[in-house]
Design a protein around this motif. Structure first.
Motif, mmCIF file in Angstrom:
data_model
loop_
_atom_site.group_PDB
_atom_site.id
_atom_site.type_symbol
_atom_site.label_atom_id
_atom_site.label_comp_id
_atom_site.label_asym_id
_atom_site.label_seq_id
_atom_site.Cartn_x
_atom_site.Cartn_y
_atom_site.Cartn_z
ATOM 1 N N UNK A 276 0.831 -1.198 0.090
ATOM 2 C CA UNK A 276 0.084 0.109 -0.081
ATOM 3 C C UNK A 276 0.746 1.083 -0.099
ATOM 4 N N UNK A 277 2.290 1.232 -0.065
ATOM 5 C CA UNK A 277 3.001 2.279 -0.130
ATOM 6 C C UNK A 277 2.795 3.276 -1.308
ATOM 7 N N UNK A 278 2.568 2.323 -2.590
ATOM 8 C CA UNK A 278 2.507 3.016 -3.710
ATOM 9 C C UNK A 278 1.121 2.678 -4.276
ATOM 10 N N UNK A 279 0.614 3.698 -4.862
ATOM 11 C CA UNK A 279 -0.896 3.401 -5.397
ATOM 12 C C UNK A 279 -0.889 2.431 -6.469
ATOM 13 N N UNK A 280 -1.949 1.505 -6.525
ATOM 14 C CA UNK A 280 -1.912 0.420 -7.190
ATOM 15 C C UNK A 280 -2.658 1.226 -8.812
ATOM 16 N N UNK A 281 -1.914 0.956 -10.052
ATOM 17 C CA UNK A 281 -2.299 1.341 -11.139
ATOM 18 C C UNK A 281 -1.691 2.627 -11.798
ATOM 19 N N UNK A 282 -0.634 3.182 -10.953
ATOM 20 C CA UNK A 282 -0.008 4.249 -11.551
ATOM 21 C C UNK A 282 0.745 4.144 -12.555
ATOM 22 N N UNK A 283 0.890 5.146 -13.205
ATOM 23 C CA UNK A 283 1.246 4.742 -14.767
ATOM 24 C C UNK A 283 2.730 4.723 -14.639
ATOM 25 N N UNK A 284 3.595 5.527 -13.813
ATOM 26 C CA UNK A 284 5.071 5.281 -13.766
ATOM 27 C C UNK A 284 5.473 4.039 -12.990
ATOM 28 N N UNK A 285 4.654 3.820 -12.316
ATOM 29 C CA UNK A 285 5.092 2.323 -11.696
ATOM 30 C C UNK A 285 4.928 1.255 -12.560
ATOM 31 N N UNK A 286 3.784 1.123 -13.351
ATOM 32 C CA UNK A 286 3.422 0.197 -14.246
ATOM 33 C C UNK A 286 4.429 0.019 -15.078
ATOM 34 N N UNK A 287 5.058 1.329 -15.733
ATOM 35 C CA UNK A 287 5.976 1.285 -16.653
ATOM 36 C C UNK A 287 7.152 0.698 -16.276
ATOM 37 N N UNK A 288 7.574 1.372 -15.240
ATOM 38 C CA UNK A 288 8.864 0.575 -14.504
ATOM 39 C C UNK A 288 8.781 -0.888 -14.292
ATOM 40 N N UNK A 289 7.611 -1.485 -13.943
ATOM 41 C CA UNK A 289 7.332 -2.734 -13.634
ATOM 42 C C UNK A 289 7.405 -3.626 -15.048
ATOM 43 N N UNK A 290 6.946 -3.148 -15.930
ATOM 44 C CA UNK A 290 6.898 -3.675 -17.228
ATOM 45 C C UNK A 290 8.501 -3.794 -17.722
ATOM 46 N N UNK A 291 9.179 -2.821 -17.529
ATOM 47 C CA UNK A 291 10.686 -2.988 -17.840
ATOM 48 C C UNK A 291 11.411 -4.176 -16.928
ATOM 49 N N UNK A 292 10.988 -4.272 -15.540
ATOM 50 C CA UNK A 292 11.386 -5.145 -14.873
ATOM 51 C C UNK A 292 10.914 -6.563 -14.915
ATOM 52 N N UNK A 293 9.619 -6.937 -15.836
ATOM 53 C CA UNK A 293 9.252 -8.105 -15.906
ATOM 54 C C UNK A 293 10.529 -8.947 -16.504
ATOM 55 N N UNK A 294 10.920 -10.269 -16.042
ATOM 56 C CA UNK A 294 12.011 -10.867 -16.250
ATOM 57 C C UNK A 294 12.103 -11.217 -17.509
ATOM 58 N N UNK A 295 11.068 -11.487 -18.527
ATOM 59 C CA UNK A 295 11.451 -11.598 -19.568
ATOM 60 C C UNK A 295 11.872 -10.225 -20.434
#
Length: 472
Positions: A276-295
């Motif tokens: 709950x530290x970061x709001x779920x669905x935030x564009x900036x975090x989703x973008x970084x998480x996509x880059x961080x997907x293992x594949x």
């Protein structure tokens, strides 16, 4: 695909599972049937014997196969591409030489393991093993002896971090199910993982390496590079081979750190979103998480390796040829690993693990021992450490809540579940087949080495957790 209601009682299902594993080992080790064919055949027989409706058997087979191969094929494919470029350009040799110069020959296996512990913080077991494999082999070729002396400490380090330390999915899911604090799970998980790794992996690897000799594979990603290119830069089909200057240590280290950093985006941010530290669905975090997907992270790293290592003195056609040669030898490994996931999936859907663990939960034994045993049964029954972690924690959540445990006790319960999810890796575990094939070991040798080491690692984790449990 949802689990199918068990057609038989726990005892009958256990007998079916034991007979299935025995049949598989006989077909592979005695009859010498190819492991891929044997795994698919036994999966079909087990599905029918366990009472899965005949019409659902094809879906049951695809369930485990697709789930495993969908992730493993991509990770292994990109991993061997990165590994081959590191090998043919001399990057793996540069890194190996640096490790050896810093730590010395006698401590080279320990250095490989410590490096794997650090890289294993955000990187999954299979992805980490793929990236580290050329470095392990280069060090092993330099000093000789059994591959186990160098391979097990590194592989065991990735396994320990994957099972015990957030933000890996297994311990995070277990902590959530038991309502344990994820931050405290991280703080406890790291020292437990390091101590258990040293006792259950490093010391055991020294014994196994002296007793069992495993030859160092000579053609894992292609022919061994001796300082010459696979394809001469700009030479074409009939050109002569020329020598390329090896990359700098900082360049090689940067390429290895790239997936570490990218995957950290995904794992750390996912943990913060869950907390709950970061709001779920935030564009900036989703973008970084996509880059961080293992594949995606390994794709980015492969492109970086092509640009940094491959394009210096080569045409893109030459680089493509190198990568194409690297992919050929791993086709069998990917299929066998997928078939191992198929077998594990059939056992999972048949309800074998859940039936056994439900029966065990009624025996009235201590909660931490119950956690270890239930997780162990789930691990043995269906193979996946992550599934064992998540399922066992869900089964134990009501009992843990009723016991009004403290924060540290809840974390120790997570550690005990992770310990059980680590032991007894065998033929229904995709990791078993990855290690077997990439280390060039037959099934019997893998059972005598990898399975033993995983078991000593898991038992070490449980002993540490139980000892702390007894005094808190």
């Amino acid at each position: 695909m949802e689990a199918i209601a068990p057609a038989y009682g726990a005892a009958t299902l256990m007998i079916i599972a034991a007979l299935a594993v025995a049949l598989l080992l006989v077909l592979i080790m005695k009859v010498k049937l190819h492991a891929f064919v044997a795994l698919v055949l036994v999966s079909v027989v087990t599905a029918v014997a366990a009472g899965i409706p005949v019409g659902d058997v094809p879906d049951a087979l695809i369930y485990g196969f697709a789930d495993t191969i969908g992730s493993v094929a991509l990770l292994v494919g990109f991993g061997v591409m990165i590994g081959r470029l590191l090998e043919v350009t001399g990057g793996a040799q540069v890194l190996a030489d640096t490790l050896i110069n810093r730590f010395g020959e006698k401590r080279a296996p320990l250095a490989l393991g410590v490096a794997a512990l650090l890289f294993g913080f955000p990187i999954f077991f299979d992805a980490g093993l793929m990236v580290f494999l050329p470095i392990i082999l280069t060090v092993a070729r330099r000093f000789g002896g059994s591959l186990l002396l160098y391979g097990l400490p590194a592989a065991g380090a990735f396994a320990a971090m994957h099972a015990l330390v957030p933000p890996h999915p297994g311990p995070v899911a277990a902590a959530e199910a038991l309502d344990a604090d994820i931050g405290l799970t991280l703080l406890v998980g790291v020292p437990v993982a390091v101590l258990a790794w040293y006792v259950g992996v490093v010391l055991v690897a020294r014994v196994l390496g002296k007793r069992i000799h495993v030859d160092i594979p000579e053609a894992l990603f292609g022919e061994i590079n001796d300082g010459r290119d696979d394809v001469a830069p700009g030479s074409g089909a009939g050109g002569t081979t020329t020598t390329q200057k090896a990359p700098a240590f900082t360049t090689v280290l940067g390429l290895l750190l790239l997936p570490l950093v990218l995957i950290s985006f995904n794992t750390v941010l996912a943990t913060l979103v869950t907390a709950g530290t970061i709001e779920e669905g935030a564009t900036w975090s989703e973008s970084l998480m996509l880059l961080g997907d293992t594949t995606v992270a390994l794709l980015v790293t492969t492109l970086a390796a092509i640009f940094v290592l491959g394009r210096g003195q080569r045409s893109m056609a030459d680089v493509s040829t190198i990568l194409d040669k690297a992919l050929g030898p791993i086709c069998s490994i990917i299929l066998i690993t997928g078939a191992g996931g198929m077998f594990g999936g059939v056992l999972e859907l048949s309800g074998i693990g859940e039936a056994l663990s439900t029966s065990l939960s009624d025996l009235g034994i201590s909660l931490i021992l119950q956690a270890f045993l239930i997780s162990t049964l789930l691990r043995v029954a269906q193979g996946s450490a992550t599934v064992a972690l998540t399922t066992a924690s869900g089964l134990l959540a009501p009992a843990a809540a009723a016991a009004s445990l403290g924060d540290l006790q809840l974390v120790l319960l997570v550690m005990a579940i992770a310990a059980g999810a680590t032991v007894l890796s065998h033929v229904n575990d995709s990791g078993f087949w990855l290690v077997s094939r990439f280390f060039g070991m037959d099934e019997k040798t893998t059972l005598k080495t990898w399975t033993v080491m995983e078991t000593t690692l898991g038992v070490s984790v449980f002993v540490i957790s139980a000892a702390v449990w007894a005094v808190v």
